[in-house]
Design a protein around this motif. Structure first.
Motif, mmCIF file in Angstrom:
data_model
loop_
_atom_site.group_PDB
_atom_site.id
_atom_site.type_symbol
_atom_site.label_atom_id
_atom_site.label_comp_id
_atom_site.label_asym_id
_atom_site.label_seq_id
_atom_site.Cartn_x
_atom_site.Cartn_y
_atom_site.Cartn_z
ATOM 1 N N HIS A 14 -9.840 13.429 3.394
ATOM 2 C CA HIS A 14 -9.935 12.269 4.284
ATOM 3 C C HIS A 14 -10.162 10.980 3.490
ATOM 4 N N VAL A 15 -11.025 11.068 2.494
ATOM 5 C CA VAL A 15 -11.294 9.887 1.658
ATOM 6 C C VAL A 15 -10.024 9.469 0.929
ATOM 7 N N THR A 16 -9.333 10.485 0.408
ATOM 8 C CA THR A 16 -8.095 10.178 -0.320
ATOM 9 C C THR A 16 -7.076 9.529 0.607
ATOM 10 N N ARG A 17 -6.955 10.132 1.818
ATOM 11 C CA ARG A 17 -6.006 9.588 2.793
ATOM 12 C C ARG A 17 -6.400 8.152 3.193
ATOM 13 N N PHE A 18 -7.689 7.939 3.391
ATOM 14 C CA PHE A 18 -8.174 6.602 3.782
ATOM 15 C C PHE A 18 -7.914 5.585 2.658
ATOM 16 N N ALA A 19 -8.178 6.031 1.446
ATOM 17 C CA ALA A 19 -7.943 5.153 0.297
ATOM 18 C C ALA A 19 -6.458 4.811 0.176
ATOM 19 N N ALA A 20 -5.610 5.839 0.406
ATOM 20 C CA ALA A 20 -4.167 5.598 0.309
ATOM 21 C C ALA A 20 -3.707 4.637 1.385
#
Length: 774
Positions: A14-20
């Motif tokens: 989720h963090v990765t997706r949010f960052a992307a």
């Protein structure tokens, strides 16, 4: 898989997706920012201010708005507080979009199935002000994007500045400064709390709350917001109570239009400036305008319709008044012409500088005697204003009486080129352009100057010979000063121009007006098209011009009778009884005894003396020779030169040492003087230095003659007083014998003609002219 590990794996995704997503949005923002940059800020109005920053004139913006730029630093703190509290409490904390406000507005609007509150930030309002769009969801998204752009490009203070400068106030009024000036006739920092709150609420309903239409409604709405501000503790309770009692004193009034000619001139020069701060003193400008308007009303029946003036303060070195025309709105008489900056003939107003330069070159002193007689300067034959000649006059009388021949003789000595170089160097633009073509006539107004240039040059006398920069704009920096005249020369000219026993004192002035203690010089151009008077004391230098912009001459138009009374009235109003301040005699200026007849240091035959001022080591030390020794026969019949003096039977006598031209003038005017006897006719010596001088026609000139009606040319020469006969020759052939004063004419042939003149003592001279037919 272990539950904790599963949780952290999911969290990381989720963090990765949010960052992307965030990175993508940021990248998208910069791409869109590059593709769709912010539009340029619309232009502001230009306001021209006086020395105390009061408005003297204003101009609409390019899109015809009254929109005056003001920075947040200039803004009244209460006005800034009121705007932020009312429009966007979290202005300093969000990035252009207040997400919490958006969520609250969406919830309330959904709950009530209608719009009950908005979520626009001040930044979003700036977007709508600068880029108006229909209120749709798509435009809301664009508006939000633009808000982010503004927050990225501008600081918070700059965004707030845009808001207060473009917020609408009805009609073509935008921004708090324009509204404050037009509705309350005050600058924003002078507003009361009641007026401040009025300015914060009008933009929400600029039509219905317009002070011109409904003061009662405006007062009601204003009081509502005053109470809200009080409940929120924004302002002190006592101030709120005082503001509630204040009535609405607001109505749209036109902005001042003082100094329109200067304002237009500066607006053209600085078209992008939002504020042009001048040095004009509003009280001086208004008093001068009133005097000028009333004075022109009194002389209008003479057919004189235009005038202009400029006032410099010599103590502050600033321009205090600039009136380009007595009535800017008089279109029938070209009132929009700027008379201060118009090129006109200066008449005699340049004479003080000619004599000043001659003083500094050691050629003249105030008491020096100079000839005022008819003179032909190689074809230029000037006359005095009254068409009379005075014979011998002192320099101070020649200047005080504004005699023309002495001025031309003086500029001939210093050379027109040297004189015009000084003028060109000191800001005379037209003279600089025409310098190569200007001759002796520049001394009498044969050149183009402006009132501004001329008046500025006269400050040289008030500043002890130095030309300083006089500021017109508040931000003007001092430039290098230049010395035009020595302090001694400037003082001597000022003393001459202070005299009141002179012909350019207006008729009956002494009995009807208080004469200010000033130095002044008048000027009247050829054809009586321009009347000038420039005056100064230690405090002011004032220049006035009166005439008609269309160059219509008027018989009554003279500097003495038309311009001088106006100048005196201005000085009496601005600096009454100024005699307590005057110029001190420079230490370098000396005094000496000179001969009454010539103004030169006493010679061997001088018997009468007077005191004159002079510049040591500069002024000439040549002694007076107004009398000349002649060796004459005992019976007084003949005079002898050293070549023919007899062994006895003679005596030595003194006779006036007159120039040939002066003797000729005395003879023509039947002015008696003691003449030396004729030279011994038996003497074989020919005195070449006394040869005849041919004055008509003029040597090396071209004469155009109408072929159908040919015109004869006059032959005239000046010869010593012992000559009884002259002999004229045309192209080597004898033409006619005549007396020295006889009128002789001849009909010339086309082409080059040689003319010779011989006197009865064998002395001769010749010239050539060119004759053409058309």
């Amino acid at each position: 898989m272990h539950p904790i590990r599963t949780f952290f794996t999911a969290y990381k995704k989720h963090v990765t997706r949010f960052a992307a997503i965030t990175a993508g949005l940021v990248l998208l923002f910069f791409i869109l920012n590059a593709l769709f940059p912010l539009p340029p800020v619309p232009s502001y109005s230009t306001v021209v201010t006086g020395d105390k920053n009061e408005v003297i004139h204003a101009f609409l913006s390019r899109d015809d708005k009254w929109r005056f730029k003001i920075s947040t630093r200039e803004l009244h703190p209460d006005l800034k507080t009121a705007f932020i509290h009312k429009e966007d409490n979290y202005f300093y904390y969000h990035p252009g979009i207040n997400v919490l406000a958006l969520m609250r507005a969406a919830f309330n609007n959904t709950l009530h199935l209608k719009k009950t509150s908005g979520a626009s930030t001040i930044t979003m309002q700036v977007v709508r002000l600068l880029e108006p769009r229909e209120r749709t969801y798509l435009n809301k998204i664009i508006e939000a994007f633009r808000a982010l752009q503004y927050e990225w490009v501008y600081s918070k203070e700059e965004i707030l500045e845009l808001y207060i400068n473009f917020v609408p106030y009805g009609s073509n009024i935008e921004g708090v400064k324009a509204a404050s000036l037009l509705y309350f006739q005050k600058s924003p920092e002078q507003l009361s709390l009641a007026q401040i709150v009025s300015l914060t609420i009008i933009p929400n309903r600029p039509v219905s709350l317009n002070p011109q239409r409904s003061r009662a409604l405006l007062k009601t709405e204003r009081n509502k917001w005053l109470k809200r501000f009080g409940e929120a503790g924004i302002f002190e309770p006592q101030r709120i109570q005082d503001a509630l009692k204040e009535d609405v004193y607001a109505s749209r009034k036109p902005l001042p239009k003082r100094a329109p000619h200067l304002s237009i001139r500066l607006h053209k020069k600085y078209p992008k400036a939002t504020e042009i701060g001048t040095t004009l003193k509003v009280t001086t400008q208004e008093r001068a305008q009133l005097i000028l308007t009333n004075y022109m009303a009194r002389i209008r029946q003479l057919g004189i319709h235009n005038s202009a003036l400029v006032i410099y303060n010599n103590e502050t070195r600033r321009m205090e008044a600039y009136i380009g025309a007595n009535d800017f709105y008089d279109s029938e008489h070209d009132g929009q012409v700027d008379g201060v900056n118009a090129i006109r003939s200066p008449g005699s107003t340049l004479k003080p500088f000619i004599y000043g330069m001659a003083f500094d070159k050691g050629l003249l002193t105030p008491k020096r005697v100079i000839e005022d007689i008819p003179t032909n300067f190689d074809g230029y034959v000037p006359t005095n204003f009254d068409e009379h000649f005075n014979g011998l006059v002192s320099v101070e009388k020649a200047l005080a009486y504004s005699l023309n021949i002495p001025a031309v003789k003086t500029i001939e000595q210093i050379t027109p080129n040297a004189f015009t170089q000084v003028l060109a160097k000191n800001g005379f633009k037209q003279i600089k352009r025409d310098q190569a073509h200007l001759g002796l006539s520049v001394s009498l107004g044969g050149c183009g100057v402006t009132l501004e240039e001329l008046t500025h040059l006269y400050t040289v006398f008030a500043q002890h010979g130095i030309r300083y920069h006089y500021a017109t704009l508040q931000q003007d920096a001092d430039s290098l000063a230049s010395r035009v005249l020595s302090e001694s020369s400037a003082y001597m000219i000022s003393e001459i121009l202070t005299q009141i026993t002179r012909p350019d004192l207006p008729n009956n002035m002494q009995s009807s007006f208080h004469i200010p203690h000033i130095a002044w010089k008048t000027g009247t151009s050829f054809g009586r098209k321009d009347a000038w008077c420039i005056g100064y004391n230690q405090k002011y230098t004032i220049g006035v011009w009166v005439g008609n912009f269309d160059a219509t001459g008027v018989h009554e138009l003279t500097g003495a009778d038309i311009a001088t009374p106006l100048l005196f009235e201005l000085f009496n109003t601005l600096d009454y009884n100024s005699q307590q301040h005057w110029f001190f005699k420079p230490k370098e200026l000396g005094l000496r005894t000179v001969c009454t007849y010539s103004g030169l240091p006493m010679g061997p035959h001088c018997t009468e003396s007077m005191i004159d001022q002079y510049i040591p080591k500069v002024s000439t030390n040549a002694v007076c020779m107004h009398l000349k020794e002649y060796t004459v026969a005992a019976n007084g019949q003949y005079s002898y030169c050293t070549s023919c003096i007899p062994d006895g039977g003679y005596t030595v006598k003194l006779y006036p040492n007159l120039s040939v031209a002066l003797a000729d003038f005395y003879d023509s005017q039947h002015i008696p003087y003691e003449k030396p006897p004729v030279h011994n006719p038996m003497c074989i010596r020919v005195m070449e230095e006394q040869h005849p001088k041919i004055v008509m026609p003029v040597a090396n000139k071209e004469y155009l003659i109408e072929r159908a009606v040919p015109t004869e040319l006059q032959l005239k020469s000046i010869v010593p007083n012992d000559v009884r006969k002259v002999y004229w020759y045309i192209n080597g052939r004898f033409y006619q014998e005549a007396g020295p004063k006889d009128e002789v004419f001849f009909l010339p042939q086309e082409g080059v003609t040689k003319i010779a003149c011989s006197d009865d003592q064998g002395r001769n001279s010749s010239i050539k002219i060119t004759v053409g037919f058309y």
